[in-house]
Enzyme design. Sequence first.
Site, PDB file in Angstrom:
ATOM      1  CE  LYS A 191       7.017  -0.438   3.892  1.00 46.65           C
ATOM      2  NZ  LYS A 191       7.221   1.005   3.667  1.00 46.65           N
ATOM      3  CE  LYS A 221      -0.211  -1.336  -1.873  1.00 42.83           C
ATOM      4  NZ  LYS A 221      -0.233  -0.319  -2.902  1.00 42.83           N
ATOM      5  CD  GLU A 236     -13.610  -6.769 -12.031  1.00 46.56           C
ATOM      6  OE1 GLU A 236     -14.436  -7.577 -12.412  1.00 46.56           O
ATOM      7  OE2 GLU A 236     -13.733  -6.124 -10.959  1.00 46.56           O
ATOM      8  CE  LYS A 261      -3.506  -3.966  -2.931  1.00 41.60           C
ATOM      9  NZ  LYS A 261      -4.165  -4.026  -4.189  1.00 41.60           N
ATOM     10  CB  SER A 294       5.881  -4.247  -6.916  1.00 42.82           C
ATOM     11  OG  SER A 294       4.530  -4.244  -6.684  1.00 42.82           O
ATOM     12  CD  GLU A 319       5.445   2.174   6.402  1.00 41.48           C
ATOM     13  OE1 GLU A 319       5.202   2.195   5.182  1.00 41.48           O
ATOM     14  OE2 GLU A 319       6.588   2.229   6.867  1.00 41.48           O
ATOM     15  CG  ASP A 374      -6.843  -0.090  -8.441  1.00 39.14           C
ATOM     16  OD1 ASP A 374      -6.984   0.273  -9.631  1.00 39.14           O
ATOM     17  OD2 ASP A 374      -6.335   0.603  -7.553  1.00 39.14           O
TER      18      ASP A 374
HETATM   19  S1  IVH Z   1       7.017   0.342   0.337  1.00 38.08           S
HETATM   20  C1  IVH Z   1       9.879  -2.481  -1.513  1.00 38.08           C
HETATM   21  N1  IVH Z   1       5.082   1.448   1.701  1.00 38.08           N
HETATM   22  O1  IVH Z   1       2.575   0.446  -3.157  1.00 38.08           O
HETATM   23  C2  IVH Z   1       8.708  -1.797  -1.000  1.00 38.08           C
HETATM   24  N2  IVH Z   1       4.827   1.215  -0.646  1.00 38.08           N
HETATM   25  O2  IVH Z   1       2.703  -2.202  -4.493  1.00 38.08           O
HETATM   26  C3  IVH Z   1       8.400  -0.568  -1.746  1.00 38.08           C
HETATM   27  N3  IVH Z   1       2.713   2.106  -1.488  1.00 38.08           N
HETATM   28  O3  IVH Z   1       5.250   1.046  -5.289  1.00 38.08           O
HETATM   29  C4  IVH Z   1       7.181   0.106  -1.384  1.00 38.08           C
HETATM   30  N4  IVH Z   1       1.935   2.805   0.426  1.00 38.08           N
HETATM   31  O4  IVH Z   1       3.622   2.982  -4.725  1.00 38.08           O
HETATM   32  C5  IVH Z   1       5.515   1.054   0.488  1.00 38.08           C
HETATM   33  N5  IVH Z   1       3.462   2.442   3.033  1.00 38.08           N
HETATM   34  C6  IVH Z   1       3.894   2.053   1.825  1.00 38.08           C
HETATM   35  C7  IVH Z   1       3.134   2.245   0.662  1.00 38.08           C
HETATM   36  C8  IVH Z   1       3.629   1.804  -0.555  1.00 38.08           C
HETATM   37  C9  IVH Z   1       1.699   2.717  -0.865  1.00 38.08           C
HETATM   38  C10 IVH Z   1       2.745   1.818  -2.948  1.00 38.08           C
HETATM   39  C11 IVH Z   1       4.005   2.204  -3.631  1.00 38.08           C
HETATM   40  C12 IVH Z   1       4.582   0.919  -4.107  1.00 38.08           C
HETATM   41  C13 IVH Z   1       3.378   0.067  -4.238  1.00 38.08           C
HETATM   42  C14 IVH Z   1       3.752  -1.382  -4.137  1.00 38.08           C
END
Ligand code: IVH
Length: 650
Positions: free
Chosen positions: A291, A116, A36, A315, A83, A114, A34
């Site tokens: 957020k 990820k 890379e 990240k 995303s 939160e 990922d």
């Molecule tokens: S919120 C507009 N919260 O990361 C925001 N996404 O790179 C929408 N993901 O598509 C996503 N943990 O698949 C959100 N706590 C989290 C997340 C999360 C993993 C993933 C999700 C998203 C991607 C975005």
Amino acid sequence: MASREISRRVQELRESLERHNFRYYVLDDPSISDSEFDKLLRELESLESQYPELYNEHSATQKVGGTATSTFDGVVHLQPMMSLANALSEAEFIDFDRRARAKLERDALEYVAETKLDGLAISLVYEAGRLARAATRGDGRTGEDVSSNVRTIEAIPLRLHQRKPPSIIEIRGEIFIGKEDFSALNKAQLAGGGKVFANPRNAAAGSLRQLDPKIPATRPLSIYCYTVGHVEAANLPETHFELLDYLRESGLPVSPESALCSDVAACIRYHADLAQRRVKLDYEIDGAVFKVNNFTDQKNLGHVAKAPRWAIAYKFPPEEATTIVKAIDVQVGRTGQLTPVARLEPVFVGGVTITNATLHNEDEVQRKDVRVGDTVVVRRAGDVIPEIVRVIESMRPIDSVQFLMPKEVPEQALQERTLSIIHFASRRAMDIDGLGNKVIEQLCRAEFIHDPSDLYALTTEQIQSLDRLAEKSAENIMAAIRASKETTLAKFLFALGIREVGETTAANLATAFGSIDAIRDASVEELLQTPDVGPVVAASIREYFDQATNNAMIERFRMYGVHWPAIKARSIVDSVFNGKTVVLTGTLSSMSRDVARMALVERGAKVSGSVSRKTDFVVAGEDPGSKVDKANVLGVEIIDEATFIERLGI
Ligand code: IVH
């Protein structure tokens, strides 16, 4: 204007990202890590922003990733699934907060933190409280209808726990497989002759894409929900943190790791703490998501092309990366076991740059079929030692050959070992009288000794079993080994054979630090304070003490009773001998000539063999001889043993 090279590079990046996206999202079989992928994407983003004329709506930078495959019905999302922008460093995260605060004209912003999650995004549409449809993200606008599969996931309620549910509510979350479940699944797959998954994410994606819902029904899929998309006729809270509670109350799983952070500093603390706890969590995460808590603030911040301005994924350093195997060496362990070690093209992973990865043993090399020239995925999670996860076979050079383990200790390793022990026993080091090079070589070949500390565990019988050694000689050697246990810190340090550490440096280190523990714990900066120690020497000392095997060996020396008089750490400048040239003559009653010489060197003196005009002191013991006469002629100060000891300060 973009040069031809730039346009070509942009084209190349787009094609490569397209290919990787396809492998990742459609085939569930990525060929690069990922991070890379992120690197390539960032390079493309940067070029596109520098050269806007190269804009292309089909560029990977314009897509969320993935395309709907033809096996499932396409679903147009009620609201695009966006995303998240990434922050790869604290500076980038601080910058994100600064921009958000500037736009809202606020001193501080409250965030919800939160995890990820490293799974795949899902959209769950509930109509009048019933699960009406579930869809993957796809390209963000259109996904795949995976309703029948999602209905088999136990954790997802088919009906919301609400008395008056909204007419429509779209809930979004991440489907994943926990670490333990993942290894159990792979074990079962292996036993049943099925496909073994590369990682939990691919296993989750693969499970969700099954055409027969009976298969996902048996897979340990989990979900954490983290947001709401399209809603109709709902009475939702005003903050994201409360929304998470709303989701919980509706019967949807929400991560227990979510927390409120009152400002950017609190977010950074959360991130650091989460990074620590990461390995202990039962599911894979690759960072924290922050957020902006208040929904009105979120609305005012809005979004850019594909990501909101009110959220960011901060990240962790990547735990996996791809690199190339430059060589496979065989290391000989203490007890003679052979360990193959892959020498790698240096790569940044798990927060450090790694250059080696152990391949453990022959079985492991065979199983993974790692070869010189291979492109491999390496992994370093937490403080765990780096390992090669798998070989990317599609990138293997055609002329590569399978690696075969040597059956015996390689001659070169044996020689290195012998040389290091010869050095250890030599006169200026531990001074083990009678332990000649031939004997040491035979002891090594016989596998009686593997490193210098093993000398102290030898038995007379072992020595005697060597070629042509009489009992008497064996006993003499044993006695000499025993006698060598009494030494000085400087001699011991020199004996260790640390690269770049000669006799003088060893003496200076002993004086400056006073103990082996202090040297072991010293930073490069502290080491640099020692006379005679420059950056190369300091780095070599650090490297030596950073290796657990060396420290373990030092512990064994102590255990066998190797010891030396304590030295009070002091700076060389304190001594009257510092910078002086001293000649030793005659016999000293309280110490050997060698110990006296080391004591002087430790204090910054130069010990010379003959008296000249440059001599500062002559130390005269019993029966001194002509050197004293010469000193008298030249007017050089002569000191007796008592004065000498007094001036040494011992
Ligand atoms: S919120 C507009 N919260 O990361 C925001 N996404 O790179 C929408 N993901 O598509 C996503 N943990 O698949 C959100 N706590 C989290 C997340 C999360 C993993 C993933 C999700 C998203 C991607 C975005």
